[in-house]
Design an enzyme around this catalytic site. Sequence first.
Site, short mmCIF file in Angstrom:
data_model
loop_
_atom_site.label_atom_id
_atom_site.label_comp_id
_atom_site.label_asym_id
_atom_site.label_seq_id
_atom_site.Cartn_x
_atom_site.Cartn_y
_atom_site.Cartn_z
CE LYS A 80 -7.46 3.54 9.12
NZ LYS A 80 -8.49 2.68 8.54
NE ARG B 157 -3.56 -0.13 2.75
CZ ARG B 157 -4.12 -0.55 3.89
NH1 ARG B 157 -3.82 0.02 5.04
NH2 ARG B 157 -4.98 -1.56 3.89
CB CYS C 117 -9.29 -9.18 2.87
SG CYS C 117 -9.40 -8.66 4.60
CB CYS D 248 -15.17 -8.83 8.06
SG CYS D 248 -13.86 -7.64 8.41
NE ARG E 207 -2.27 1.99 9.63
CZ ARG E 207 -3.05 0.98 9.27
NH1 ARG E 207 -3.76 1.04 8.17
NH2 ARG E 207 -3.13 -0.11 10.00
CB CYS F 187 -12.09 -1.71 4.80
SG CYS F 187 -11.09 -2.58 6.02
CB CYS G 218 -13.88 -3.52 1.88
SG CYS G 218 -14.56 -5.14 2.24
CE LYS H 53 -6.13 -0.38 11.28
NZ LYS H 53 -7.06 -1.01 10.32
#
Length: 561
Positions: free
Chosen positions: A206, A71, A431, A470, A140, A474, A425, A204
């Site tokens: 953001k 990424r 994934c 899930c 991120r 995302c 996503c 994480k």
Amino acid sequence: MSTHSVEDIKNESHRLRGSLLQSLADPVTGALRESDQVLIKYHGSYQQDDRDIREERRLQKLEPAHSFMIRTRTPGGVVTPQQWLQLDAIATDYAERGLRITTRQAFQFHGVVKGELKSTMKAINAALIDTLAACGDVNRNVAVAANPLESSLHATVQAQAAALSEFLLPNTRAYYEIWLDEERVGGSGEEDEPIYGNAYLPRKFKIGFAIPPVNDVDVFAQDLGFIAIVEGGELVGYNVSIGGGMGATHGDAETYPRIGDVIGFITPDQVIGLAKAVVTAQRDFGNRTVRKRARLKYTIDDRGLAWFKTEVERRAGFALAPAREFSFDHSGDRFGWVEGEDGRWHLTLRLLSGRIWDRDGLSHLTGLREIAKVHVGEFRLTPNQNLVIAGVPAALRERIDELAVQYGLDDYRRATPLRLKALACVAFPTCGLAMAEAERYLPSFLDRVEDLLGKHDLRDAPINLRISGCPNGCSRPYLAEIALVGKAPGRYNLMLGADHRGQRLNRLYRENIAEPQILAELDPLLARYAAERTVGEGFGDFLLRAGVIAARESFPLELAS
Ligand code: SRM
Ligand code: SF4
């Protein structure tokens, strides 16, 4: 992997080096050592395996078909045509699934094998793009409103976001040593990390910059959101939102999506100080024992918003001013050509789920390559997985239009508003956390829902639909008017009733149902919507007004109209 061990791995990693070099050099397996699978995330890559053939390989007693997703760190998703061509070549030479635009304006390459990981990283860096901190417990990729209309405002906010992204990068040289052969020097492994410390963040983090009236970055889904306040055409500062996040775990009430709280206003020169204060407060007070509760949203809920704000102001050394008025119209992209304030033109193209490849009868990779060869402006990825061909001189418009038509990139002219807005996503096959299909299911599910819309004369209704494979969310599904959240293959939780401006979360409407039931549930609701909606009323707002879904925590900020 237990929380404790992730914390240990970070602490003992010698600033994210671990044994990555040894893992990469091991010819016996396509995988990395377990601790290096954690550490490689901070370098912008995930170890994955092809889940379509996982079982088959298990039966053949073969290790999973390991490969890596990479990424990019591309703040605001801005790249030049030259960089586009380089990224395209990398996708063609090293990756399996073309280029993928993410919901945070990054590119992803899927299916890079271990033996080619380093060459791929080198090629990305040769394009003057890096992948450092694109994943992992760090800040991120910083998201920025794509805003094609006001070019100078966009440029100002974009520059601020890029500077903040740089400021929040880890100081470690590990990335350069491992991927770019930088020589190790004294102090390697002990670099000073004044922002992150030895254990980086608990989770994480953001950041997103929104430019009203468009909330394309879903600013209230960000841990830290900046809402540009423009007065007299000038950027005067930002309202600050904290504590947004989508991720949840099925059946665990301790985890939940949350929309950010607006805590005040700052001037542009205070952005870095404010961000540093929020990030370090989260570093010091975030939950490091229960990883599922480690995001900033839980730190805020556990300690209290007022307490957290006071702590941030103490660290920043200034108090936030009262929030200024703002309002959002919608959270989607605006498609087709628009003229910027400087007379240059911007073309926003629809790229379903952000996947760009030459497959399944599509030739989008080739088409965008041909556009990049003649384009003189920039490419801007949107947080809705789309692409803006930005800064086109009037004289080039026709040529770019011809290429868009020739390569089938002009879908935006025909697609329904539902299709234009829809997000999914990645999910299967790459994934590792997917429970149900998302990207691969979106096209056929859209067909079915469009049939329903046609039946109720609603084909032009701008309904916002998102699928996540899930509950991690995302595609930011909890901010969609209709969302499917994967439970098991072919089965989803049906969530309904968010607004179209990204300011209200939806609610669970039906649990664990398959397509026939999903459509059967939507059919009567769409019939009622068609018959009873008021002028301009969105589907989610209607469901709330009609009492189909109960009011959840409504948007907490009185200033938002
Ligand atoms: Fe995400 C994990 C893909 C945006 C919440 N996300 C993953 C992983 C890396 C799976 C994993 O950990 O093994 C997925 C890789 C799939 C693949 O094969 O590519 C993945 N996330 C994506 C992308 C590519 C989705 C897309 O279709 O575009 C997006 C990449 C963004 C980027 O460029 O940085 C992506 N992920 C998001 C967003 C949306 C956003 O940031 O605006 C969210 C919700 C916001 C949030 O963070 O709360 C999101 N991803 C998660 C979570 C849940 C985090 C949590 O707090 O619980 C996970 C799982 C985790 O971290 O443990 C996750
Ligand atoms: Fe994977 Fe779940 Fe994120 Fe979809 S929402 S990409 S299935 S982690």
